[in-house]
Design a protein around this motif. Sequence first.
Motif, PDB file in Angstrom:
ATOM      1  N   LEU A 196       0.840  -1.199   0.000  1.00 29.81           N
ATOM      2  CA  LEU A 196       0.000   0.000   0.000  1.00 29.81           C
ATOM      3  C   LEU A 196       0.876   1.251   0.000  1.00 29.81           C
ATOM      4  N   PRO A 197       0.325   2.397  -0.400  1.00 27.15           N
ATOM      5  CA  PRO A 197       1.123   3.628  -0.419  1.00 27.15           C
ATOM      6  C   PRO A 197       1.611   4.065   0.965  1.00 27.15           C
ATOM      7  N   ALA A 198       0.874   3.729   2.017  1.00 31.92           N
ATOM      8  CA  ALA A 198       1.265   4.114   3.371  1.00 31.92           C
ATOM      9  C   ALA A 198       2.509   3.338   3.801  1.00 31.92           C
ATOM     10  N   THR A 199       3.256   3.902   4.725  1.00 29.87           N
ATOM     11  CA  THR A 199       4.417   3.219   5.295  1.00 29.87           C
ATOM     12  C   THR A 199       3.913   2.140   6.240  1.00 29.87           C
ATOM     13  N   ALA A 200       4.387   0.909   6.072  1.00 30.89           N
ATOM     14  CA  ALA A 200       3.955  -0.216   6.903  1.00 30.89           C
ATOM     15  C   ALA A 200       5.122  -0.697   7.757  1.00 30.89           C
ATOM     16  N   LEU A 201       4.893  -0.741   9.065  1.00 28.06           N
ATOM     17  CA  LEU A 201       5.881  -1.209  10.023  1.00 28.06           C
ATOM     18  C   LEU A 201       5.290  -2.367  10.811  1.00 28.06           C
ATOM     19  N   ARG A 202       6.141  -3.054  11.537  1.00 31.18           N
ATOM     20  CA  ARG A 202       5.644  -4.128  12.402  1.00 31.18           C
ATOM     21  C   ARG A 202       6.269  -3.986  13.781  1.00 31.18           C
ATOM     22  N   GLY A 203       5.425  -3.855  14.780  1.00 28.13           N
ATOM     23  CA  GLY A 203       5.872  -3.823  16.156  1.00 28.13           C
ATOM     24  C   GLY A 203       6.705  -2.614  16.543  1.00 28.13           C
ATOM     25  N   GLU A 204       6.603  -1.534  15.810  1.00 24.66           N
ATOM     26  CA  GLU A 204       7.390  -0.324  16.084  1.00 24.66           C
ATOM     27  C   GLU A 204       6.562   0.658  16.916  1.00 24.66           C
TER      28      GLU A 204
ATOM     29  N   SER B 198      -8.167   1.017   1.511  1.00 28.33           N
ATOM     30  CA  SER B 198      -7.077   0.290   0.845  1.00 28.33           C
ATOM     31  C   SER B 198      -6.664  -0.945   1.642  1.00 28.33           C
ATOM     32  N   ILE B 199      -6.738  -0.876   2.961  1.00 30.81           N
ATOM     33  CA  ILE B 199      -6.453  -2.054   3.791  1.00 30.81           C
ATOM     34  C   ILE B 199      -7.489  -3.137   3.500  1.00 30.81           C
ATOM     35  N   GLY B 200      -8.748  -2.735   3.448  1.00 29.25           N
ATOM     36  CA  GLY B 200      -9.816  -3.688   3.152  1.00 29.25           C
ATOM     37  C   GLY B 200      -9.646  -4.344   1.795  1.00 29.25           C
ATOM     38  N   LEU B 201      -9.282  -3.564   0.789  1.00 29.32           N
ATOM     39  CA  LEU B 201      -9.077  -4.113  -0.549  1.00 29.32           C
ATOM     40  C   LEU B 201      -7.877  -5.069  -0.578  1.00 29.32           C
ATOM     41  N   ALA B 202      -6.806  -4.719   0.146  1.00 32.99           N
ATOM     42  CA  ALA B 202      -5.620  -5.578   0.178  1.00 32.99           C
ATOM     43  C   ALA B 202      -5.932  -6.927   0.826  1.00 32.99           C
ATOM     44  N   ILE B 203      -6.730  -6.910   1.862  1.00 35.30           N
ATOM     45  CA  ILE B 203      -7.102  -8.165   2.529  1.00 35.30           C
ATOM     46  C   ILE B 203      -8.064  -8.965   1.659  1.00 35.30           C
ATOM     47  N   ALA B 204      -9.036  -8.290   1.059  1.00 32.18           N
ATOM     48  CA  ALA B 204     -10.027  -8.979   0.224  1.00 32.18           C
ATOM     49  C   ALA B 204      -9.404  -9.591  -1.025  1.00 32.18           C
ATOM     50  N   ALA B 205      -8.285  -9.040  -1.478  1.00 30.53           N
ATOM     51  CA  ALA B 205      -7.638  -9.555  -2.693  1.00 30.53           C
ATOM     52  C   ALA B 205      -7.132 -10.985  -2.517  1.00 30.53           C
TER      53      ALA B 205
END
Length: 139
Positions: A19-27, A85-92
């Motif tokens: 996605l265009p947003a910056t994605a981090l994990r556990g930060e 966009s999160i919903g679309l990414a998961i639904a894909a």
Amino acid sequence: MPTPRETILTALRARLSALPATALRGEVLPERVPSDGLLILRDGEPGEPEVTLSPLRYHYQHRAEIEAVVQGTDRDAAFDTLTASIGLAIAADRTLGGLCDWVEAEAPRPVDLPIEGAASLKAAVISVVLHYSTADPLA
């Protein structure tokens, strides 16, 4: 070799990274929110599994969390675009390439957070339920 849980969380982060947003994990929340928004994946809670015997399988409904944050003058529209966009990414791909039985997101509960000397943030925690099975809860 990573556990199924780790493999699934890594795949979910990879899906969010597209996605265009910056994605981090556990930060922790950084001082500046990128203009396209920020997503922080939290590992969440696997919960108590249902257990079946013969063969022994642990069936989880793991609740991971995505912190979605936007900042700026048009926060409402930016937040709406980001969550959609999160919903679309998961639904894909609701199985994350076959790693899960099913992935589903719950509706966000947005809040506006004032920041002294800067534009306010609009944020929400979005729960994502990961349905998967494993032969060992630790492996």
